[in-house]
Structures are given as C-alpha cells and as structure tokens.
Scaffold this motif. Structure first.
Motif, PDB file in Angstrom:
ATOM      1  N   THR A  33       0.863  -1.211   0.186  1.00 15.39           N
ATOM      2  CA  THR A  33       0.150   0.147   0.065  1.00 15.39           C
ATOM      3  C   THR A  33       0.711   1.028   0.085  1.00 15.39           C
ATOM      4  O   THR A  33       2.039   1.083   0.488  1.00 15.39           O
ATOM      5  N   ASP A  34       0.480   2.410  -0.399  1.00 16.73           N
ATOM      6  CA  ASP A  34       1.078   3.649  -0.594  1.00 16.73           C
ATOM      7  C   ASP A  34       1.296   4.277   0.916  1.00 16.73           C
ATOM      8  O   ASP A  34       0.639   3.814   1.777  1.00 16.73           O
ATOM      9  N   PHE A  35       2.138   5.049   1.072  1.00 20.49           N
ATOM     10  CA  PHE A  35       2.667   5.526   2.273  1.00 20.49           C
ATOM     11  C   PHE A  35       1.452   6.215   3.093  1.00 20.49           C
ATOM     12  O   PHE A  35       1.174   5.670   4.428  1.00 20.49           O
ATOM     13  N   ALA A  36       0.676   7.039   2.516  1.00 20.19           N
ATOM     14  CA  ALA A  36      -0.199   7.803   3.127  1.00 20.19           C
ATOM     15  C   ALA A  36      -1.264   6.930   3.782  1.00 20.19           C
ATOM     16  O   ALA A  36      -1.699   6.998   5.103  1.00 20.19           O
ATOM     17  N   THR A  37      -1.625   5.843   2.928  1.00 27.47           N
ATOM     18  CA  THR A  37      -2.835   4.945   3.427  1.00 27.47           C
ATOM     19  C   THR A  37      -2.150   4.041   4.592  1.00 27.47           C
ATOM     20  O   THR A  37      -2.695   3.889   5.588  1.00 27.47           O
ATOM     21  N   THR A  38      -0.742   3.717   4.366  1.00 34.15           N
ATOM     22  CA  THR A  38      -0.183   2.955   5.561  1.00 34.15           C
ATOM     23  C   THR A  38      -0.208   3.605   6.756  1.00 34.15           C
ATOM     24  O   THR A  38      -0.433   3.136   7.750  1.00 34.15           O
ATOM     25  N   VAL A  39       0.239   4.852   6.973  1.00 35.97           N
ATOM     26  CA  VAL A  39       0.409   5.753   7.959  1.00 35.97           C
ATOM     27  C   VAL A  39      -1.059   5.626   8.706  1.00 35.97           C
ATOM     28  O   VAL A  39      -1.220   5.340   9.888  1.00 35.97           O
ATOM     29  N   ILE A  95       8.366   8.472  12.124  1.00 35.28           N
ATOM     30  CA  ILE A  95       8.417   7.806  13.413  1.00 35.28           C
ATOM     31  C   ILE A  95       7.305   8.207  14.256  1.00 35.28           C
ATOM     32  O   ILE A  95       7.003   9.408  14.522  1.00 35.28           O
ATOM     33  N   LEU A  96       6.479   7.298  14.452  1.00 40.47           N
ATOM     34  CA  LEU A  96       5.521   7.144  15.431  1.00 40.47           C
ATOM     35  C   LEU A  96       5.724   7.082  16.838  1.00 40.47           C
ATOM     36  O   LEU A  96       6.213   5.663  17.085  1.00 40.47           O
ATOM     37  N   GLY A  97       5.445   7.785  17.759  1.00 37.65           N
ATOM     38  CA  GLY A  97       5.785   7.367  19.229  1.00 37.65           C
ATOM     39  C   GLY A  97       4.664   6.908  19.877  1.00 37.65           C
ATOM     40  O   GLY A  97       3.637   7.655  20.092  1.00 37.65           O
ATOM     41  N   ALA A  98       4.539   5.565  19.755  1.00 43.03           N
ATOM     42  CA  ALA A  98       3.086   5.070  20.305  1.00 43.03           C
ATOM     43  C   ALA A  98       3.286   4.571  22.044  1.00 43.03           C
ATOM     44  O   ALA A  98       4.346   4.141  22.217  1.00 43.03           O
ATOM     45  N   CYS A  99       2.168   4.866  22.567  1.00 45.73           N
ATOM     46  CA  CYS A  99       2.131   4.458  24.086  1.00 45.73           C
ATOM     47  C   CYS A  99       0.919   3.949  24.397  1.00 45.73           C
ATOM     48  O   CYS A  99      -0.283   4.346  24.048  1.00 45.73           O
ATOM     49  N   ASN A 100       1.023   2.847  25.368  1.00 44.73           N
ATOM     50  CA  ASN A 100      -0.074   2.220  25.921  1.00 44.73           C
ATOM     51  C   ASN A 100      -0.207   2.561  27.210  1.00 44.73           C
ATOM     52  O   ASN A 100       0.707   1.929  27.901  1.00 44.73           O
ATOM     53  N   PRO A 101      -0.950   3.723  27.818  1.00 42.66           N
ATOM     54  CA  PRO A 101      -0.798   4.016  28.985  1.00 42.66           C
ATOM     55  C   PRO A 101      -0.687   3.009  30.084  1.00 42.66           C
ATOM     56  O   PRO A 101       0.232   3.043  31.158  1.00 42.66           O
ATOM     57  N   PRO A 102      -1.495   1.920  30.315  1.00 44.99           N
ATOM     58  CA  PRO A 102      -1.408   0.809  31.046  1.00 44.99           C
ATOM     59  C   PRO A 102      -0.033   0.074  31.276  1.00 44.99           C
ATOM     60  O   PRO A 102       0.364  -0.198  32.112  1.00 44.99           O
TER      61      PRO A 102
END
Length: 134
Positions: free
Chosen positions: A11-17, A54-61
């Motif tokens: 898939t293209d970049f924008a769709t993937t993001v 780069i996405l900084g992902a966080c799962n608070p628990p």
C-alpha cells in the motif's frame, strides 16, 4: 538479537500511516509523537529521502506498569513505530518490546514486554496476514 517487528505492505505511504494509526489504537496505543524524518532532513540538511515517519506509540497501562518496575525505562518509551516507503510499497517496523528486558536485564519487565509484544503483533497482523518478522 532482533530488535524489530516488521511487516511489508503493498500500500502507499499515506494509506499505510493511517492504517497503522488505526491498528495501534485498536490495541490501546495512542500516538504521543510524530517525527517526519523526510521533512526534517530536507529542512535541516537539504537531503532528499523516501517517505519516512517515526510514530511514538504509547499504551498508558503498559507504560505505567513498566515505570513501576524501573523509572529509567522511560528512556525506552514510547514504543517507536516506523513507517517508510520501500519501492512501490511500505515497511512498518516496531521496536520489539523484549528489547526492554534484554537491555535492562530486569525479569520483572518480562510480563509487560510480553503483553506489549502481543498487542503490537496483533496490530501488525491486522495490517497484513503475511510477512510478520519476529
């Protein structure tokens, strides 16, 4: 030791993001930071490169549980997820949560890393059912 969890998509970049954001949200991760590496390198160095974020992902628990074990673990948070163009498709990579255990040698982090791995793998698998690299 592998430190990444990777999927390749057609898939293209924008769709993937957008799909990555949705898949992470379904697993309880929010995006705290976003670094547009392509734009940054262009602005600062006049360097052209493929789409790369780069996405900084966080799962608070999960972050809370990890911080209760070791306050310094914040150095490894949030979980970085890279989306980058690769030819006609894209690559999605997440830092393997077991890296926390390997670097700190704290077995008390293992349950947190295992749950984070399950959640990240579920998010990656929802993007595609093939090419999940462990």
């Amino acid at each position: 030791m592998r430190y990444d969890r990777t999927v390749h998509l057609d898939t293209d970049f924008a769709t993937t993001v957008e799909r990555v954001r949705e898949a992470l949200a379904e697993q309880g991760f929010g995006i705290l930071t976003e670094i547009d590496v392509t734009a940054t390198l262009k602005a600062k160095l006049d360097h052209d490169m493929e789409d790369y974020v780069i996405l900084g992902a966080c799962n608070p628990p999960l972050a809370h549980r990890a911080l209760e074990v070791d306050r310094s673990i914040g150095l490894l948070l949030p979980c970085n997820v890279v989306v980058r163009s690769d030819g006609a498709g894209t690559v999605v990579q997440a830092l393997a949560p077991n890296t926390m255990v390997a670097l700190t040698e704290l077995d008390a982090l293992r349950p947190v890393a295992e749950e984070a791995t399950q959640r990240l793998d579920a998010a990656l698998t929802s993007l595609t059912t093939t090419d999940v690299t462990t």
